[in-house]
Design a protein around this motif. Structure first.
Motif, short mmCIF file in Angstrom:
data_model
loop_
_atom_site.label_atom_id
_atom_site.label_comp_id
_atom_site.label_asym_id
_atom_site.label_seq_id
_atom_site.Cartn_x
_atom_site.Cartn_y
_atom_site.Cartn_z
N ILE A 179 -4.97 -4.38 -1.99
CA ILE A 179 -5.76 -5.29 -1.30
C ILE A 179 -5.41 -6.80 -1.37
O ILE A 179 -5.36 -7.51 -0.30
CB ILE A 179 -7.27 -5.24 -1.62
N PRO A 180 -4.72 -7.36 -2.36
CA PRO A 180 -4.32 -8.83 -2.45
C PRO A 180 -3.06 -9.11 -1.21
O PRO A 180 -2.93 -10.03 -0.85
CB PRO A 180 -3.71 -8.98 -3.82
N ALA A 181 -2.47 -8.07 -0.92
CA ALA A 181 -1.31 -8.25 0.14
C ALA A 181 -1.85 -7.94 1.42
O ALA A 181 -1.40 -8.44 2.42
CB ALA A 181 -0.03 -7.40 -0.36
N LEU A 182 -3.06 -6.84 1.67
CA LEU A 182 -3.26 -6.21 2.90
C LEU A 182 -4.27 -6.36 3.15
O LEU A 182 -4.78 -6.32 4.59
CB LEU A 182 -2.99 -4.78 2.84
N GLY A 183 -5.52 -6.87 2.25
CA GLY A 183 -6.69 -7.09 2.91
C GLY A 183 -7.51 -5.64 2.55
O GLY A 183 -6.75 -4.68 2.57
N THR A 184 -8.76 -5.62 2.62
CA THR A 184 -9.47 -4.36 2.29
C THR A 184 -9.13 -3.40 3.45
O THR A 184 -9.05 -2.21 3.17
CB THR A 184 -10.98 -4.54 2.31
N VAL A 185 -9.19 -3.80 4.79
CA VAL A 185 -9.02 -3.16 5.87
C VAL A 185 -7.59 -2.82 5.99
O VAL A 185 -7.33 -1.35 6.21
CB VAL A 185 -9.23 -3.61 7.24
N GLY A 186 -6.60 -3.54 5.90
CA GLY A 186 -5.28 -3.00 5.64
C GLY A 186 -4.96 -2.05 4.53
O GLY A 186 -4.02 -1.14 4.74
N ALA A 187 -5.32 -2.12 3.44
CA ALA A 187 -5.25 -1.29 2.25
C ALA A 187 -5.95 0.15 2.89
O ALA A 187 -5.28 1.12 2.39
CB ALA A 187 -5.85 -1.80 0.99
N ALA A 188 -7.00 0.07 3.07
CA ALA A 188 -7.59 1.60 3.66
C ALA A 188 -6.76 2.09 4.82
O ALA A 188 -6.59 3.21 4.75
CB ALA A 188 -8.87 1.12 4.22
N ASN A 189 -6.25 1.15 5.77
CA ASN A 189 -5.35 1.89 6.95
C ASN A 189 -4.29 2.36 6.31
O ASN A 189 -3.69 3.51 6.71
CB ASN A 189 -5.04 0.64 7.82
N LEU A 190 -3.58 1.71 5.19
CA LEU A 190 -2.28 2.56 4.43
C LEU A 190 -2.88 3.84 3.96
O LEU A 190 -1.97 4.87 4.05
CB LEU A 190 -1.94 1.59 3.51
N GLN A 191 -4.23 3.73 3.28
CA GLN A 191 -4.37 5.32 2.56
C GLN A 191 -4.45 6.17 3.93
O GLN A 191 -4.17 7.39 3.86
CB GLN A 191 -5.94 4.95 2.12
N ARG A 192 -5.20 5.90 5.03
CA ARG A 192 -5.39 6.61 6.21
C ARG A 192 -3.86 7.16 6.94
O ARG A 192 -3.78 8.23 6.81
CB ARG A 192 -5.84 5.83 7.35
N GLN A 193 -3.01 6.32 6.76
CA GLN A 193 -1.52 6.65 7.26
C GLN A 193 -0.82 7.45 6.34
O GLN A 193 -0.17 8.27 6.87
CB GLN A 193 -0.65 5.19 7.41
N MET A 194 -1.09 7.24 5.14
CA MET A 194 -0.29 7.83 4.08
C MET A 194 -0.91 9.35 3.92
O MET A 194 0.07 10.28 3.69
CB MET A 194 -0.23 7.29 2.70
N THR A 195 -1.98 9.65 4.09
CA THR A 195 -2.60 10.92 4.10
C THR A 195 -2.12 11.64 5.33
O THR A 195 -1.93 12.84 5.12
CB THR A 195 -4.11 10.51 3.90
N GLU A 196 -2.20 10.92 6.22
CA GLU A 196 -1.97 11.75 7.61
C GLU A 196 -0.41 12.29 7.48
O GLU A 196 -0.22 13.32 8.21
CB GLU A 196 -2.31 10.87 8.83
N ASP A 197 0.52 11.29 7.15
CA ASP A 197 1.95 11.68 6.81
C ASP A 197 1.88 12.95 5.96
O ASP A 197 2.73 13.62 6.05
CB ASP A 197 2.75 10.33 6.44
N THR A 198 1.51 12.81 5.00
CA THR A 198 1.26 13.86 4.01
C THR A 198 0.90 15.40 4.49
O THR A 198 1.71 16.13 4.51
CB THR A 198 0.48 13.44 2.76
N ILE A 199 -0.17 15.19 5.50
CA ILE A 199 -0.56 16.30 6.22
C ILE A 199 0.48 16.77 6.93
O ILE A 199 0.86 18.12 7.15
CB ILE A 199 -2.14 16.18 6.74
N PHE A 200 1.08 16.00 7.78
CA PHE A 200 2.11 16.48 8.67
C PHE A 200 3.42 17.03 7.87
O PHE A 200 3.91 17.86 8.65
CB PHE A 200 2.66 15.03 9.28
N GLN A 201 3.69 16.47 6.64
CA GLN A 201 4.81 17.17 5.82
C GLN A 201 4.33 18.65 5.61
O GLN A 201 4.97 19.65 5.60
CB GLN A 201 5.12 16.41 4.87
#
Length: 217
Positions: free
Chosen positions: A29-51
């Protein structure tokens, strides 16, 4: 409607969290903000599911998403209603992993792997290798650079591996290996990979995206 899981001999479990701002990837959150950190969680989950879906093209597996935060409807709205979901439940990480493994083995799985979504280096090749290791070993571990592990795979439920572990520290891998050795379990390692947990780790994710974008062209 909740999709019922039909468990294959080879079963994979993804641990993730619903990407609610302020409640996920909090160290970022200090680097990305609350929304940015949540968006990263979203993207990494979707990438893992794709794999995992890529792995399904070559390997007969079943798989499920074990989630924390949110609820079933939110997860289905996000990732689709055709996936199998379970809540992680209460307890520390060890208790939650043991519970998910017990469920899979109870319903007929013979090789079970758990992965998180924090490691962008996980791909179908790594997952294939993990299941191959379990054909000859009791346990497989994917060492994380920070001293934890990004993957654990077992051929039988071994509760001892999930207690008296200092979760979230650099001791997790070594403590797990020590327990396995005391139990005389055969152990196979996967290649070490880096997690994305802190602001200093963000270049790992950015480099992963660049690599995957190149390979998909």
């Amino acid at each position: 409607m909740l999709k019922i899981l039909e468990i294959a001999q080879q079963h994979l479990i993804i641990f993730t969290r619903y990407p609610e701002p302020g409640k996920t990837k909090t160290r970022l959150i200090p680097a990305l903000g609350t929304v940015g950190a949540a968006n990263l969680q979203r993207q990494m989950t979707e990438d893992t599911i794709f794999q995992v879906q890529e792995l399904q093209k070559t390997t007969a597996i079943s798989w499920e998403v074990r989630f924390a935060g949110g609820n079933l409807q939110l997860m289905q709205d996000w990732l689709g209603s055709d996936l199998v979901y379970h809540t992680q439940g209460d307890g520390d990480l060890g208790a939650r992993m043991e519970r998910s493994l017990a469920h899979a083995f109870e319903f007929g799985a013979e090789q079970v792997i758990i992965i998180g979504i924090d490691c962008p280096g996980i791909n179908a090749d790594i997952l294939t290798q993990a299941f191959e290791v379990l054909k000859t070993c009791d346990l497989t571990l994917g060492p994380a650079i920070d001293g934890g592990y990004y993957l654990i795979g077992l051929c039988r439920l071994t509760p001892e591996l999930f207690v008296n572990i200092d979760w979230g520290t650099s001791q997790v891998l070594q403590q797990s290996v020590d327990i396995a050795q005391k139990l005389k379990m055969s152990l196979g390692y996967l290649p070490p990979l880096a997690d994305v947990d802190t602001p200093e780790d963000l270049p790992i994710w950015e480099q992963s995206l660049k690599y995957k974008n190149r390979t998909m062209r």
